[in-house]
Design a protein around this motif. Structure first.
Motif, mmCIF file in Angstrom:
data_model
loop_
_atom_site.group_PDB
_atom_site.id
_atom_site.type_symbol
_atom_site.label_atom_id
_atom_site.label_comp_id
_atom_site.label_asym_id
_atom_site.label_seq_id
_atom_site.Cartn_x
_atom_site.Cartn_y
_atom_site.Cartn_z
ATOM 1 N N ASP A 5 0.864 -1.182 0.000
ATOM 2 C CA ASP A 5 0.000 0.000 0.000
ATOM 3 C C ASP A 5 0.903 1.235 0.000
ATOM 4 N N LEU A 6 0.291 2.390 -0.165
ATOM 5 C CA LEU A 6 1.041 3.648 -0.188
ATOM 6 C C LEU A 6 1.703 3.886 1.172
ATOM 7 N N VAL A 9 -0.295 5.212 4.184
ATOM 8 C CA VAL A 9 -1.321 4.263 4.632
ATOM 9 C C VAL A 9 -0.664 3.128 5.418
ATOM 10 N N LYS A 13 -1.497 2.184 9.252
ATOM 11 C CA LYS A 13 -1.943 0.835 9.624
ATOM 12 C C LYS A 13 -1.003 0.223 10.664
ATOM 13 N N ALA A 33 4.525 0.802 -1.243
ATOM 14 C CA ALA A 33 4.690 0.806 -2.705
ATOM 15 C C ALA A 33 3.569 1.597 -3.354
ATOM 16 N N ASP A 34 3.923 2.379 -4.358
ATOM 17 C CA ASP A 34 2.904 3.030 -5.173
ATOM 18 C C ASP A 34 2.638 2.100 -6.353
ATOM 19 N N LEU A 35 1.437 1.548 -6.406
ATOM 20 C CA LEU A 35 1.136 0.529 -7.411
ATOM 21 C C LEU A 35 0.950 1.118 -8.807
ATOM 22 N N ARG A 36 1.115 2.443 -8.928
ATOM 23 C CA ARG A 36 1.149 3.059 -10.263
ATOM 24 C C ARG A 36 2.546 2.970 -10.840
ATOM 25 N N GLU A 59 -8.937 -5.926 -3.842
ATOM 26 C CA GLU A 59 -10.285 -5.428 -3.524
ATOM 27 C C GLU A 59 -10.277 -3.914 -3.346
ATOM 28 N N GLY A 60 -11.123 -3.234 -4.123
ATOM 29 C CA GLY A 60 -11.312 -1.797 -3.905
ATOM 30 C C GLY A 60 -10.168 -0.912 -4.349
ATOM 31 N N LEU A 61 -9.253 -1.429 -5.161
ATOM 32 C CA LEU A 61 -8.074 -0.644 -5.549
ATOM 33 C C LEU A 61 -8.189 0.011 -6.923
ATOM 34 N N TYR A 64 -8.992 3.666 -7.999
ATOM 35 C CA TYR A 64 -8.070 4.766 -7.680
ATOM 36 C C TYR A 64 -7.021 4.977 -8.774
ATOM 37 N N LEU A 65 -7.065 4.136 -9.814
ATOM 38 C CA LEU A 65 -6.061 4.206 -10.877
ATOM 39 C C LEU A 65 -6.688 4.668 -12.186
HETATM 40 C C1 LIG Z 1 -10.919 0.965 -0.651
HETATM 41 S S1 LIG Z 1 -9.333 0.621 -0.025
HETATM 42 C C2 LIG Z 1 -9.247 -1.158 -0.164
HETATM 43 C C3 LIG Z 1 -8.609 -1.728 1.047
HETATM 44 C C4 LIG Z 1 -8.188 -3.178 0.950
HETATM 45 N N1 LIG Z 1 -9.194 -4.030 0.406
HETATM 46 C C5 LIG Z 1 -7.782 -3.656 2.339
HETATM 47 O O1 LIG Z 1 -8.454 -4.510 2.888
HETATM 48 O O2 LIG Z 1 -6.806 -3.136 2.861
HETATM 49 C C6 LIG Z 1 -8.219 1.127 -1.317
HETATM 50 C C7 LIG Z 1 -6.767 0.931 -0.924
HETATM 51 O O3 LIG Z 1 -5.989 1.179 -2.090
HETATM 52 C C8 LIG Z 1 -4.843 1.894 -1.705
HETATM 53 N N2 LIG Z 1 -4.276 2.580 -2.872
HETATM 54 C C9 LIG Z 1 -4.882 3.534 -3.634
HETATM 55 N N3 LIG Z 1 -4.039 3.959 -4.603
HETATM 56 C C10 LIG Z 1 -2.880 3.252 -4.445
HETATM 57 C C11 LIG Z 1 -1.636 3.244 -5.127
HETATM 58 N N4 LIG Z 1 -1.392 4.059 -6.164
HETATM 59 N N5 LIG Z 1 -0.675 2.409 -4.699
HETATM 60 C C12 LIG Z 1 -0.901 1.587 -3.644
HETATM 61 N N6 LIG Z 1 -2.065 1.531 -2.955
HETATM 62 C C13 LIG Z 1 -3.038 2.375 -3.348
HETATM 63 C C14 LIG Z 1 -5.369 2.836 -0.626
HETATM 64 O O4 LIG Z 1 -4.325 3.388 0.149
HETATM 65 C C15 LIG Z 1 -6.300 1.924 0.151
HETATM 66 O O5 LIG Z 1 -5.639 1.211 1.163
#
Ligand SMILES: C[S@@+](CC[C@H](N)C(=O)[O-])C[C@H]1O[C@@H](n2cnc3c(N)ncnc32)[C@H](O)[C@@H]1O
Length: 167
Positions: A5-6, A9, A13, A33-36, A59-61, A64-65
């Protein structure tokens, strides 16, 4: 388990988990890590073995991209997935529709302004095109399985994909 995760964050955590005295029930490596960007090398350096089957949870990522970033991320992940690997994510309403529905709601503004749209097509289509066998567990099925009718999962269901190649 590898958790990516970023950096801010991850720091948040870890602080909360430490404060709560939480202890992982498996070996857990946390990577900022920045997943971009390119995250594969850092994952390997942390001990990830691409020859072993992996269970990916995304899930849920993707929302954001940007489309190209989501495509690059899933392509990198696919390249690191040995036959028999699995990938799960929530298969939702089209992000454009979610943004249109929630974007004007002030309560969600801090969240929705971070959304970039994701893949731009159903993840099922992308994954099938790239050699994954996809099963979608619909909202009704999940509600029944968890005994929680009327569950608001913010998605149409949960997708589980498997990388073929194992006989
Ligand atoms: C809606 S939350 C989903 C959380 C995840 N399912 C969990 O249980 O931890 C979206 C997550 O994506 C991460 N995120 C968003 N953009 C990101 C990026 N560019 N690189 C890494 N993580 C990213 C956010 O920081 C957040 O923790």
């Amino acid at each position: 388990m590898f958790e990516l995760d970023l950096a801010p964050v991850v720091a948040f955590k870890e602080r909360v988990l430490n404060e709560e005295g939480a202890v992982p029930s498996c070996e857990r490596a946390v990577l900022a890590a920045d997943l971009r960007e390119d995250w594969g090398a850092a994952l390997r350096e942390a001990g990830f073995d691409p020859a072993a089957r992996t269970a990916w949870l995304v899930e849920g990522l993707l929302i954001y991209l940007e489309t190209e970033q989501a495509d690059t991320l899933l392509s990198a992940l696919t390249g690191l997935s040995a036959p028999g690997s699995r990938l799960s994510l929530s298969e939702g309403h089209a992000p454009g529709r979610m943004i249109a529905e929630n974007g004007a709601d002030q309560r969600f503004q801090a969240l929705t302004e971070l959304w970039r749209g994701g893949l731009g097509e159903p993840a099922t289509d992308w994954l099938t095109r790239h050699g994954w066998q996809v099963t979608v567990h619909g909202k009704d099925e999940l509600e029944q399985a968890y005994g929680r009718p009327g569950l608001d999962i913010g998605a149409q269901g949960f997708l589980v994909a498997e990388r073929g190649g194992l006989d």
